[in-house]
Design an enzyme around this catalytic site. Structure first.
Site, PDB file in Angstrom:
ATOM      1  N   VAL A  95       4.836   4.600   7.534  1.00  0.00           N
ATOM      2  CA  VAL A  95       4.263   5.561   8.051  1.00  0.00           C
ATOM      3  C   VAL A  95       3.198   6.504   7.250  1.00  0.00           C
ATOM      4  O   VAL A  95       2.497   7.392   7.859  1.00  0.00           O
ATOM      5  CB  VAL A  95       5.421   6.472   8.703  1.00  0.00           C
ATOM      6  CG1 VAL A  95       5.863   7.167   7.559  1.00  0.00           C
ATOM      7  CG2 VAL A  95       5.001   7.491   9.950  1.00  0.00           C
ATOM      8  N   ALA A 246      11.377   3.905   1.017  1.00  0.00           N
ATOM      9  CA  ALA A 246      11.455   4.093   2.150  1.00  0.00           C
ATOM     10  C   ALA A 246       9.946   3.775   2.541  1.00  0.00           C
ATOM     11  O   ALA A 246       9.207   4.154   2.255  1.00  0.00           O
ATOM     12  CB  ALA A 246      12.019   5.401   2.792  1.00  0.00           C
ATOM     13  N   ASP A 247      10.038   2.991   3.642  1.00  0.00           N
ATOM     14  CA  ASP A 247       8.554   2.890   4.471  1.00  0.00           C
ATOM     15  C   ASP A 247       8.482   3.749   5.650  1.00  0.00           C
ATOM     16  O   ASP A 247       7.423   4.388   5.752  1.00  0.00           O
ATOM     17  CB  ASP A 247       8.569   1.491   5.011  1.00  0.00           C
ATOM     18  CG  ASP A 247       8.181   0.543   3.685  1.00  0.00           C
ATOM     19  OD1 ASP A 247       7.016   0.321   3.521  1.00  0.00           O
ATOM     20  OD2 ASP A 247       9.002   0.196   3.196  1.00  0.00           O
ATOM     21  N   ARG A 248       9.507   4.281   6.312  1.00  0.00           N
ATOM     22  CA  ARG A 248       9.503   5.530   7.303  1.00  0.00           C
ATOM     23  C   ARG A 248      10.858   6.119   7.361  1.00  0.00           C
ATOM     24  O   ARG A 248      12.046   5.321   7.280  1.00  0.00           O
ATOM     25  CB  ARG A 248       9.061   4.696   8.652  1.00  0.00           C
ATOM     26  CG  ARG A 248       8.912   5.851   9.793  1.00  0.00           C
ATOM     27  CD  ARG A 248       8.459   5.397  11.024  1.00  0.00           C
ATOM     28  NE  ARG A 248       7.121   4.677  10.855  1.00  0.00           N
ATOM     29  CZ  ARG A 248       6.255   4.629  11.865  1.00  0.00           C
ATOM     30  NH1 ARG A 248       6.547   5.005  12.780  1.00  0.00           N
ATOM     31  NH2 ARG A 248       4.945   3.915  11.703  1.00  0.00           N
ATOM     32  N   ALA A 256      13.682   2.905   7.644  1.00  0.00           N
ATOM     33  CA  ALA A 256      13.127   1.675   7.402  1.00  0.00           C
ATOM     34  C   ALA A 256      12.791   1.428   6.111  1.00  0.00           C
ATOM     35  O   ALA A 256      12.027   2.113   5.525  1.00  0.00           O
ATOM     36  CB  ALA A 256      12.107   1.534   8.295  1.00  0.00           C
TER      37      ALA A 256
END
Length: 361
Positions: A95, A246-248, A256
């Site tokens: 994100v 974390a990516d989102r 995620a």
């Protein structure tokens, strides 16, 4: 030589091609948005913060070179919006690029409404705004490292700390220092890190190729393990905390991250090992109520069945190759570590709202 994922100066951008590590240390020039899109999509550059930085800096590079309308501020605003929309199609799960694009659009709107603004002045202000993201990311990462280390040391007041981490969340995934690896670095700098176990992180082996490379480069005590050895390491090798990136992060704390994170959280819960997510606020998505709404990128099956052209699996086998999984918030037992501090998942929504209000977002 210090490792850098991104090298930038006004008018010049290059990235460390992470597909070639650890065998080759090669920087590739990025001459504009299309090349940045390709590098992000192909995972030459990866890590949610680094993806956002490369995307935005490639736009700054184009603006510096004179791309876009020259004499019309409104038309320049539309050009910036169009380029950002294109960049956002490269990879859907992380994100950070979306959040930075949202902030940049708001900044351009405000600047465009300023009395007497010219297209030239607007162009320069956009470039300067983007360039400021590099130092902000480094500062945020050092804050994440300090907050995370302090929180872990409250649980382990004496002796060295043994950690386990997944994928790559260090200098190679950010502008510098790292998120989860920032916590590792902070503990190491304080003389309190006994050892960090890093998973190989199949199928792209970011742990074995990138994290192990970083840790060896900085002489951090580290041990590489197979992904399937993580639960045994928690039980038999004295792991005292798991730290991941974390990516989102959704508003409720569902997270995620690289595929395999979810199973680490399940194993950590079983063994009573605190599980931490380290992420800048730009990785948090307060508009998304929970993890079920996070789009999960699926990568080509060949990335699982082949490595450097060598076939590793029976030809013709069906493949499911998600790049990410979602860890439910109730498995994040240590906390979510941001540049603002460490929050229980249930505290995150309010913290984001309060800080967003203070920053006028």
């Amino acid at each position: 030589m210090s490792l850098e994922a991104i090298r930038y100066r006004r008018g010049s951008l290059s990235i460390l091609n992470q597909l070639l590590l650890p065998e080759q240390l090669r920087y590739e020039p990025v001459d504009g948005v299309e090349r940045a899109w390709e590098a992000i999509r192909a995972m030459e550059v990866r890590g949610a913060p680094a993806i956002a930085l490369v995307g935005c800096l490639s736009l700054a590079l184009e603006l510096e070179a004179g791309a876009g309308p020259a004499g019309d501020a409104a038309a320049l605003e539309a050009f910036v919006d169009e380029r950002l929309r294109f960049l956002l199609t490269a990879r859907p799960t992380a994100v950070n690029l979306g959040r930075e694009a949202q902030r940049l659009r708001a900044f351009v709107r405000r600047q465009g409404q300023s009395p007497g603004v010219t297209a030239r002045g607007l162009r320069e202000s956009i470039i300067e705004h983007i360039e400021g993201l590099l130092e902000k990311d480094r500062e945020d990462n050092r804050s994440i490292g300090a907050h995370g280390a302090r929180h872990i040391l409250q649980r382990v007041p004496e002796g060295g700390v043994t950690l386990l981490t997944h994928c790559n969340t260090g200098t190679l995934a950010t502008a510098g220092y790292g998120t989860a690896l920032g916590i590792v670095r902070a503990l190491h700098e304080q003389g309190r890190l006994a050892r960090v176990f890093c998973t190989e992180t199949r199928p792209y082996n970011q742990g074995g190729r990138l994290t192990a490379f970083e840790l060896l480069h900085e002489r951090v005590p580290a041990t590489l393990i197979a992904d399937s050895a993580a639960a045994a390491a928690m039980r038999d090798r004295g792991v005292q905390a798991v730290v991941v990136g974390a990516d989102r992060v959704a508003a409720n704390g569902d997270t995620a991250n690289k595929i395999g994170t979810y199973q680490l959280a399940v194993a950590a819960r079983h063994h009573g090992v605190p599980f931490y997510v380290a992420a800048p606020s730009s990785s948090c998505d307060p508009a998304l109520p929970g993890g079920a709404g996070i789009p999960i990128e699926e990568r080509p099956g060949r990335e699982l069945t082949h490595f450097q052209g060598l076939c590793l699996a029976a030809p013709g086998i069906d493949v499911w190759n998600p790049a990410f999984d979602v860890t439910p918030h109730d498995l994040i037992t240590g906390g979510i570590v941001t540049e603002w501090g460490v929050f229980a998942p249930g505290e995150l929504r309010q913290a984001l709202a309060e800080r967003g209000a203070a920053r006028g977002q």
